[in-house]
Design a protein around this motif. Structure first.
Motif, PDB file in Angstrom:
ATOM      1  N   ASP A  38       0.946  -1.304   0.093  1.00  0.00           N
ATOM      2  CA  ASP A  38       0.046  -0.004   0.031  1.00  0.00           C
ATOM      3  C   ASP A  38       0.933   1.220  -0.100  1.00  0.00           C
ATOM      4  OD1 ASP A  38      -2.737  -1.064   0.265  1.00  0.00           O
ATOM      5  OD2 ASP A  38      -1.823  -1.936   1.904  1.00  0.00           O
ATOM      6  N   GLY A 145      -6.806   3.880   3.277  1.00  0.00           N
ATOM      7  CA  GLY A 145      -5.923   4.887   4.104  1.00  0.00           C
ATOM      8  C   GLY A 145      -5.300   4.145   5.180  1.00  0.00           C
ATOM      9  N   ASP A 178     -10.428  -5.452  -1.099  1.00  0.00           N
ATOM     10  CA  ASP A 178      -9.339  -4.941  -0.115  1.00  0.00           C
ATOM     11  C   ASP A 178     -10.019  -4.034   1.016  1.00  0.00           C
ATOM     12  OD1 ASP A 178      -7.156  -3.984   1.154  1.00  0.00           O
ATOM     13  OD2 ASP A 178      -6.407  -2.647  -0.820  1.00  0.00           O
ATOM     14  N   GLY A 180     -10.705  -5.090   5.542  1.00  0.00           N
ATOM     15  CA  GLY A 180     -11.631  -5.629   6.311  1.00  0.00           C
ATOM     16  C   GLY A 180     -12.011  -7.107   5.934  1.00  0.00           C
ATOM     17  N   GLY A 200      -4.768  -7.754   5.548  1.00  0.00           N
ATOM     18  CA  GLY A 200      -3.701  -7.272   6.161  1.00  0.00           C
ATOM     19  C   GLY A 200      -3.959  -7.688   7.807  1.00  0.00           C
ATOM     20  N   ASN A 201      -4.629  -7.366   8.430  1.00  0.00           N
ATOM     21  CA  ASN A 201      -4.774  -7.740   9.769  1.00  0.00           C
ATOM     22  C   ASN A 201      -5.138  -9.014  10.161  1.00  0.00           C
ATOM     23  OD1 ASN A 201      -4.169  -5.371  12.077  1.00  0.00           O
ATOM     24  ND2 ASN A 201      -4.849  -4.366  10.159  1.00  0.00           N
TER      25      ASN A 201
HETATM   26  C1  DX5 Z   1      -6.282   0.193   3.067  1.00  0.00           C
HETATM   27  C2  DX5 Z   1      -5.382  -0.657   2.210  1.00  0.00           C
HETATM   28  C3  DX5 Z   1      -5.301  -1.859   2.665  1.00  0.00           C
HETATM   29  C4  DX5 Z   1      -5.130  -2.332   4.112  1.00  0.00           C
HETATM   30  C5  DX5 Z   1      -6.004  -3.623   4.325  1.00  0.00           C
HETATM   31  O1  DX5 Z   1      -6.287   1.781   2.612  1.00  0.00           O
HETATM   32  O2  DX5 Z   1      -5.521  -0.647   0.866  1.00  0.00           O
HETATM   33  O3  DX5 Z   1      -4.736  -2.926   1.818  1.00  0.00           O
HETATM   34  O4  DX5 Z   1      -3.738  -2.921   4.347  1.00  0.00           O
HETATM   35  O5  DX5 Z   1      -5.792  -3.730   5.768  1.00  0.00           O
HETATM   36  P1  DX5 Z   1      -7.119  -4.955   6.569  1.00  0.00           P
HETATM   37  O6  DX5 Z   1      -6.924  -6.086   5.574  1.00  0.00           O
HETATM   38  O7  DX5 Z   1      -6.338  -5.009   7.849  1.00  0.00           O
HETATM   39  O8  DX5 Z   1      -8.180  -4.156   6.436  1.00  0.00           O
END
Ligand code: DX5
Ligand code: ZN
Length: 224
Positions: A38, A145, A178, A180, A200-201
């Motif tokens: 990102d 973001g 992308d 949540g 991500g998380n």
């Molecule tokens: C948000 C990013 C995502 C983020 C996703 O602006 O584009 O790629 O890293 O993170 P999670 O999967 O934790 O929502």
């Protein structure tokens, strides 16, 4: 729909950068398909992250294709250096791209996969005319973001409409989501037609990231 390949793309934003090499090895061993990067400029989105240097470092530490999500104004300024640094895909936000077709062509010319992405409030009409030119369509399921935000459920119907547009255009573009994405939300995205999942998380904050990647993949496979 049954032939869709599932791709899991852990997002570096949620990794412990101090343990970069180890974090990358873990997801690679865990069967991740891509590494999502990102890039944020503090202008298009209210956050700053990283650029060429980190892309280049990741390229040296992992064999995973680098999926670069450009949350920046004037993204074309970075195409060449980011592809040289190792980006396999470059995805631009249509909100920053008045010359989207030209940008997609330039990315392909440089040898990367060309992607377009839409904020949750942005209409799919913005990509309809270039649907057959896309290698990748990314539907944001949170406002870009930050990592760790809550999945916006209204985007599920949009994923399904995006799939219809790609099918109608005879496009082989991957359909990525992308924001949540986790055990609770991945199946609904898969059923709606997504095939590529940024997490991500869900992955990096898990006790066992490898098992988490497998669990996310299994939830899609279960309803294939
Ligand atoms: C948000 C990013 C995502 C983020 C996703 O602006 O584009 O790629 O890293 O993170 P999670 O999967 O934790 O929502
Ligand atoms: Zn992203």
């Amino acid at each position: 729909m049954t032939t869709r390949k599932i791709r899991i793309a852990p997002s570096l934003l949620a990794a412990d950068i101090g343990r970069l090499r180890e974090e990358l090895a873990i997801i690679e061993e865990g069967g991740a398909d891509w590494l999502h990067l990102d890039v944020m400029d503090g202008v298009f989105v209210p956050n700053l992250t990283f650029g060429e240097k980190i892309i280049d470092t990741c390229r040296r530490y992992t064999k995973l294709p680098l999926d670069v999500h450009l949350m920046v104004v004037e993204p074309e300024k970075y195409f060449e250096s980011f592809v040289k640094a190792g980006a396999a895909t470059l995805t631009v936000h249509v909100e920053t791209a008045p010359h989207l077709h030209r940008q997609l062509m330039r990315i392909k010319e440089l040898g990367a996969m060309a992607g377009a992405t839409l904020n949750p409030s942005t209409s799919l009409e913005t990509i309809r005319e270039v649907a057959s030119d896309l290698d990748l369509l990314l539907i944001m399921t949170v406002n870009p973001g930050f990592g760790g935000q809550k999945f916006i459920h209204n985007t599920v119907a949009k994923i399904a409409r995006a799939r219809e547009i790609l099918t109608a255009a005879h496009s082989n573009a991957l359909l990525e989501v992308d924001g949540g994405v986790a055990r609770e939300t991945i199946q609904t995205c898969w059923r709606a037609g997504a095939d590529t999942f940024v997490a991500g998380n869900a992955v990096f904050a898990a006790k066992d990231p490898k098992a988490e990647i497998a669990a996310l993949r299994a939830l899609c496979a279960e309803t294939a």
